[in-house]
Motif scaffolding. Structure first.
Motif, PDB file in Angstrom:
ATOM      1  N   SER A 161      -4.510  -0.388  -7.767  1.00  0.00           N
ATOM      2  CA  SER A 161      -3.198  -0.550  -6.815  1.00  0.00           C
ATOM      3  C   SER A 161      -2.107  -1.552  -7.869  1.00  0.00           C
ATOM      4  CB  SER A 161      -3.353  -0.982  -5.487  1.00  0.00           C
ATOM      5  OG  SER A 161      -2.106  -1.566  -4.697  1.00  0.00           O
ATOM      6  N   THR A 163       0.169  -4.114  -7.640  1.00  0.00           N
ATOM      7  CA  THR A 163       0.756  -5.172  -6.607  1.00  0.00           C
ATOM      8  C   THR A 163       2.034  -5.940  -7.090  1.00  0.00           C
ATOM      9  OG1 THR A 163      -0.616  -6.955  -7.266  1.00  0.00           O
ATOM     10  CG2 THR A 163      -1.604  -5.319  -5.908  1.00  0.00           C
ATOM     11  N   LYS A 170      -9.029  -1.051  -6.628  1.00  0.00           N
ATOM     12  CA  LYS A 170      -9.356  -0.813  -5.270  1.00  0.00           C
ATOM     13  C   LYS A 170     -10.597   0.012  -4.978  1.00  0.00           C
ATOM     14  CE  LYS A 170      -6.527  -0.922  -2.400  1.00  0.00           C
ATOM     15  NZ  LYS A 170      -6.168  -1.804  -1.380  1.00  0.00           N
ATOM     16  N   HIS A 186      -9.892   5.027   3.679  1.00  0.00           N
ATOM     17  CA  HIS A 186      -9.577   3.942   3.683  1.00  0.00           C
ATOM     18  C   HIS A 186      -9.221   3.091   2.760  1.00  0.00           C
ATOM     19  CE1 HIS A 186     -13.909   3.132   2.882  1.00  0.00           C
ATOM     20  NE2 HIS A 186     -13.425   2.017   2.293  1.00  0.00           N
ATOM     21  N   CYS A 187      -9.551   3.678   1.646  1.00  0.00           N
ATOM     22  CA  CYS A 187      -8.929   3.123   0.100  1.00  0.00           C
ATOM     23  C   CYS A 187      -7.542   3.107  -0.002  1.00  0.00           C
ATOM     24  CB  CYS A 187      -9.705   3.895  -0.956  1.00  0.00           C
ATOM     25  SG  CYS A 187     -11.362   3.587  -0.961  1.00  0.00           S
ATOM     26  N   GLU A 189      -5.176   2.983   2.557  1.00  0.00           N
ATOM     27  CA  GLU A 189      -4.516   2.581   3.780  1.00  0.00           C
ATOM     28  C   GLU A 189      -4.814   1.034   3.700  1.00  0.00           C
ATOM     29  OE1 GLU A 189      -5.184   4.363   7.488  1.00  0.00           O
ATOM     30  OE2 GLU A 189      -3.977   6.152   6.686  1.00  0.00           O
ATOM     31  N   GLN A 190      -3.750   0.447   4.241  1.00  0.00           N
ATOM     32  CA  GLN A 190      -3.784  -1.180   4.153  1.00  0.00           C
ATOM     33  C   GLN A 190      -3.382  -1.519   5.532  1.00  0.00           C
ATOM     34  OE1 GLN A 190      -1.984  -3.074   0.735  1.00  0.00           O
ATOM     35  NE2 GLN A 190      -3.050  -4.985   1.286  1.00  0.00           N
ATOM     36  N   GLY A 191      -4.367  -2.066   6.339  1.00  0.00           N
ATOM     37  CA  GLY A 191      -3.984  -2.123   7.791  1.00  0.00           C
ATOM     38  C   GLY A 191      -3.721  -0.721   8.415  1.00  0.00           C
ATOM     39  N   LYS A 193      -0.953   0.759   7.426  1.00  0.00           N
ATOM     40  CA  LYS A 193       0.028   1.483   6.827  1.00  0.00           C
ATOM     41  C   LYS A 193      -0.575   2.256   5.480  1.00  0.00           C
ATOM     42  CE  LYS A 193       3.854  -0.450   6.060  1.00  0.00           C
ATOM     43  NZ  LYS A 193       4.913  -1.620   5.467  1.00  0.00           N
ATOM     44  N   ARG A 194      -0.135   3.351   5.281  1.00  0.00           N
ATOM     45  CA  ARG A 194      -0.350   4.064   4.249  1.00  0.00           C
ATOM     46  C   ARG A 194       0.184   3.559   2.675  1.00  0.00           C
ATOM     47  NH1 ARG A 194      -0.715   9.586   4.110  1.00  0.00           N
ATOM     48  NH2 ARG A 194      -1.772   9.234   6.187  1.00  0.00           N
ATOM     49  N   ILE A 195      -0.773   3.365   1.635  1.00  0.00           N
ATOM     50  CA  ILE A 195      -0.293   2.958   0.391  1.00  0.00           C
ATOM     51  C   ILE A 195       0.411   3.737  -0.184  1.00  0.00           C
ATOM     52  CG2 ILE A 195      -1.217   2.019  -1.954  1.00  0.00           C
ATOM     53  CD1 ILE A 195      -3.512   0.917  -0.344  1.00  0.00           C
TER      54      ILE A 195
END
Length: 391
Positions: A161, A163, A170, A186-187, A189-191, A193-195
């Protein structure tokens, strides 16, 4: 010192990264008087594309250091360190009693062998279009796993990712076509929210992901889009599956080849007791959160009943579209192996049967508890969905 378009004053820092999986940049400032609310920050100086290019060209990564807002006396940099090693230092402001400011940056390591410029990835076409699951190199997370020869699992992909402070590892994934990588939902998504797809890059054909100069047959490529299965719900393994669509087609090489998708019956009972492999860069027996080279482990599939009876937690995260596997002896996929494939040999070819999803948590070690089973998304239950991308 320079001034940006918003009138903020900043300085620049160039960092040659080290052979470690994470680089922490720390800056200490001496302040002559009180700052007002804002303590400053560190951020990347250039856009994602240039940062990735600089990593491969073995150039220093440039950062902007935004200073706290001050009155009368400007802050003074007293120390810059990378991963705890001081690279420069100086005296503080006379009579200053104010604390220093720290900023942390994280990015994968760069090989600093200056005399070896990156070589372009091979564009040689494969000898046959039907090459899935067939590595050219024979294979003589994985905790207590066995090292992997380069090219033994040529569908293995490392996902990073982009940043605000660099590149961050990740998850793993499996290449299934020239443009598609399967990983865990789940890899990406963060919380809740979709990455964003344009912040993800995939490294293909590479064995040591801490050495960033490209060798023949290796490729780094951005994601164009991310498709998460519509049934996925966070914190469960049901439908914990996603497909990354790459921004361009990759050419298959000796070290980049796809894995076959499961085409047999999706009846779990047929494969209970059979073993599969998991290959990944996740936490190892030395507690490294990311290994430089992937490791492999072989574990058996167990029945749904056996998995549920082994611990109450499993009834909350499993479903009819998951399976459990493991020996419960401290070996298996762990933190950082998420998204890795559970692969099985069928008619001489490696086939994707599962994706690493969830493990239970060990409060003492604060990491995966491999005295319990690991839960996998059963990719055989999503055959139509997966084939819809590559047909």
């Amino acid at each position: 010192l320079q001034v940006d378009r918003n009138g903020e004053i900043y300085g620049t820092i160039g960092v040659y990264t080290l052979d470690e999986n994470i680089v922490r940049l720390n800056v200490e400032l001496s302040l002559g008087n009180r700052v007002n609310n804002y303590n400053g920050q560190i951020e990347l100086m250039y856009p994602k594309e240039q940062v990735v290019n600089d990593i491969f060209q073995q150039k220093p990564i440039k950062y902007k250091l935004f200073f706290p807002r001050w009155e009368n006396i400007p802050p003074k940099v007293t120390r810059i360190s990378v991963n705890g090693q001081v690279v420069c230092s100086g005296p503080p402001i006379a009579n200053s009693k104010n604390p220093y400011f720290n900023g942390n940056g994280h990015l994968p390591a760069v090989s600093q062998r200056k005399n070896q410029p990156p070589r372009p990835a091979s564009t040689s076409p494969p000898s046959s279009s039907d090459i899935c699951g067939s590595p050219v190199v024979p294979n003589p997370l994985v905790v207590n796993g066995v090292s992997v020869p380069r090219g033994a699992f040529p569908w293995l992909a490392a996902m990073f990712s982009v940043t605000s402070t660099g590149l961050e590892y990740k998850c793993s994934g499996s290449l299934i076509s020239k443009k598609h990588v399967v990983t865990a939902a789940h890899c990406v998504e963060q919380g809740r929210k979709r990455i964003r797809a344009d912040t993800l890059v995939f490294v293909l054909g590479k064995l040591n992901i801490k050495r960033w100069s490209l060798s023949e047959g290796e490729k780094i490529i951005e994601a164009e889009d991310i498709k998460v299965h519509p049934d996925y719900k966070p914190l469960t393994s049901d439908a914990d599956i996603a497909v990354a669509i790459l921004s361009e087609e990759v050419q298959f090489t000796r070290y980049i080849r796809p894995i076959c998708l499961w085409s047999e019956s999706d009846d779990l009972d047929v494969v209970i007791g059979q073993k599969g492999k998991v290959v990944g860069w996740g936490r190892d027996e030395s507690n490294n959160t990311m290994t430089a080279e992937p490791k492999q482990t072989t574990i058996p599939i167990v029945s749904q009943e056996q998995c549920l009876w082994s611990g109450e937690a499993f009834k909350y995260v499993t479903s009819a579209r998951t399976f459990c596997a493991g020996d419960r002896n401290g070996t298996g996929p762990c933190n950082g192996d998420s998204g890795s494939g559970f692969i099985m040999k069928r008619n001489g070819r490696w086939v994707l049967r599962g994706v690493v999803s969830i493990s239970t948590y060990d409060q003492n070690t604060q990491t995966c508890d491999l005295s319990n089973y690991v839960v996998f998304t059963d990719t055989s239950k999503f055959k139509k969905w997966l084939f819809s991308f590559i047909s």
